[in-house]
Design an enzyme around this catalytic site. Sequence first.
Site, short mmCIF file in Angstrom:
data_model
loop_
_atom_site.label_atom_id
_atom_site.label_comp_id
_atom_site.label_asym_id
_atom_site.label_seq_id
_atom_site.Cartn_x
_atom_site.Cartn_y
_atom_site.Cartn_z
N CYS A 2 0.82 -1.19 0.00
CA CYS A 2 0.00 0.00 0.00
C CYS A 2 0.87 1.25 0.00
CB CYS A 2 -0.90 0.01 1.23
SG CYS A 2 -1.85 -1.52 1.44
N ARG A 54 -4.82 1.39 -0.56
CA ARG A 54 -4.68 -0.05 -0.37
C ARG A 54 -4.60 -0.81 -1.68
NH1 ARG A 54 -9.16 -4.32 1.91
NH2 ARG A 54 -7.73 -6.06 2.32
N LEU A 55 -3.58 -1.67 -1.77
CA LEU A 55 -3.52 -2.72 -2.78
C LEU A 55 -3.88 -4.01 -2.05
CD1 LEU A 55 -2.79 -3.78 -5.62
CD2 LEU A 55 -0.43 -4.00 -4.84
N ASN A 80 1.97 -0.56 5.26
CA ASN A 80 2.40 -0.90 3.90
C ASN A 80 3.31 -2.10 4.00
OD1 ASN A 80 3.38 -0.97 1.24
ND2 ASN A 80 4.93 0.58 1.66
N GLY A 81 2.91 -3.23 3.40
CA GLY A 81 3.78 -4.40 3.41
C GLY A 81 3.03 -5.69 3.66
N GLU A 82 3.78 -6.68 4.11
CA GLU A 82 3.21 -7.99 4.41
C GLU A 82 3.90 -8.57 5.64
OE1 GLU A 82 0.73 -9.31 2.83
OE2 GLU A 82 0.67 -8.12 0.99
N ILE A 301 12.00 -10.38 -19.41
CA ILE A 301 12.15 -9.39 -20.46
C ILE A 301 13.39 -9.74 -21.28
CG2 ILE A 301 12.85 -6.99 -20.90
CD1 ILE A 301 9.97 -7.12 -20.40
N SER A 374 10.87 -12.34 -6.20
CA SER A 374 12.10 -11.88 -6.86
C SER A 374 13.31 -12.52 -6.19
CB SER A 374 12.18 -10.35 -6.77
OG SER A 374 13.46 -9.88 -7.12
N GLY A 375 14.41 -12.60 -6.93
CA GLY A 375 15.63 -13.21 -6.41
C GLY A 375 16.65 -12.23 -5.87
#
Length: 655
Positions: A2, A54-55, A80-82, A301, A374-375
């Site tokens: 978010c 909010r996402l 904002n975050g997880e 990509i 992501s790595g």
Amino acid sequence: MCGIVGFIDFSHQNPGESLPGIIAQMANTLAHRGPDDEGIWIDNKIGIALGHRRLAIQDLSPEGHQPMVSSCGRYVIIFNGEIYNFLELKKKMEALGHSFRGHSDTEIMLSAFSQWGYRNAVEHFVGMFAFALWDRQKQVLHLTRDRLGEKPLYWGWMGQTFVFASELKALRKYPQWQENVDPDSVALLMQYNYIPAPYCIYRNMQKLLPGHVLSILDDGEIKCRAYWSMETVAEQGIANPFSGSATEAVEHLDWILKDTISHQMLADVPLGAFLSGGIDSSLIVAIMQSLNSQPVQTFTIGFHEKDYNEANQAKSIAQYLGTDHTELYVTSAEALSAIPSLPTLYDEPFADASQIPTFLVAQLTKRHVTVSLSGDGGDELFAGYSRYFWGELIWRRISWLPQNLRDFVAQSLVTVSPERWNTIFQFLEKQLPPNWQQRMPGDKLHKLAGVLASDSAEDMYHGLVSHWKQPENLVLGVSKYQSILTKIKNWPHVSNFIQRMMLLDTLSYLPDDLLVKVDRASMGVSLETRIPFLDHRIVEFAWQVPMSMKVHQQEGKLLLKQLLYKYVPRHLMDRPKAGFAIPIAQWLRGPLREWAEELLDQRRLQQEGTFNAALVHQKWSEHLEGSRNWHSSLWNVLMFQAWLEQTKNSTHSIQ
């Protein structure tokens, strides 16, 4: 994932009835970070206003709406975050008598604060986060940033008003906003291509450091402390190394990565992963696929320029693992079309040119999923960068040489153009072992020439990570620009050279370059990214792993490779490290030339008063002639100039 924003107006200079409109306008600038919902919370008596965009990832229902008030009524949060371990925390809270109306991690956080208190609760959280917690009882505002710095948080003062936000664009909407560009921060940008925390492009703003809590008391006093220290983790890990065998280390890393990734794959929305074809992203995807009965969605990509293309490698890995793979080959015109959006996207001047492909792969990924793993982080934790080895090795080989001889070697290296060096190495690469092969060796040799005058291995390393070696000669009005990198005498007290460089990168390059690049690019298209390697438990284990299990014969990531080979055949991975680059040097001489010349116009630079116009003109001329590749240095200037132009409707003063 978010966007958050807020302020405390200690002077009450804005009428109470105006606060809802002000905070809503500020929050709406962050709609890209949170397109699914919006909310505000205000206490007119205190003068505090909190805004949230909010996402929705966990609990898509209205029960996940923010700002959220705790069931006890004491706390208000914008988050904002997880929090990846929220289900385990929920079980603990339920055993202690807590009940929940929804299933968002934010609600569990509030219960943890109510049960354990602020400080103890934060230490229980495993995740990526930046949040503001208002304690209504004590009238204290707490700002907190995650341990490694995955999520951004800016703060500062506008007169007697304390302001904070996920991005600067939200703060610019505050009615009394004033902006004074800091030349010392511009100098840091020129040197490293990013502005290291706690610095900000504006004098009156700062970035909250990773692993820190900042508390604003009711009288405006600020207290800031670390709740987790990367330096302490490194020191303790080295002092108490992993005592098992190399095989046991691989098995333990496999277990902890599986546990981390299984937690990070929890989402109420579609999820996938970036796949570059390198060691780090391939390992993350391989473990994801091993945990999933359905094909994991992966995204790559590709570029038509052979030296910059990794799509074929990624495709081979995806086919072997059986993922649902999507690739997009981007033309130079499509890549160039992203450049005008960069100043707005990154908000603060930022000049890592791989921001372009990062944004493009985020755009591609968002068409299919809302969350992507992501790595990132593997290089810093497991010694993946070639500069870790070459810096010390070269210093040992040349330190005994007289200075005038080193100067001669440097001059000899730059008399051959980077393109010519690349051609020479193409003839030699078949005779070189894989770990000696390099992508774009010409650019690296020219960079080496610039650091041969170093007086220590540390000084050489600093030169290798610097773009403008003496930015005080470039940026006008510099007084004292300092960061953890410029204070070589204060570098962490880690005896092993490679470990010291890894730690420095984790403290600065990782949070202020790589994580900024990923966060802004992904959130610019409303995509959440998750980075398993940066789970702090993996970071702590990585620093316990002895260097002998990470490095062998000037080649890093030994432990990661041994684990990856359990999932992917070795022959698919044996190739030189490529990175995530684009042909900026060629583009500046070709399709980007007109754009660059307008921004670098000598009269324009003189009028704006930020840079030494003659010095920039000299670098630009040499680059166009092809005698030197100054693209990395020039890109830093261009990104600042593009940012300045984008914000030209505001009044900037450099003092």
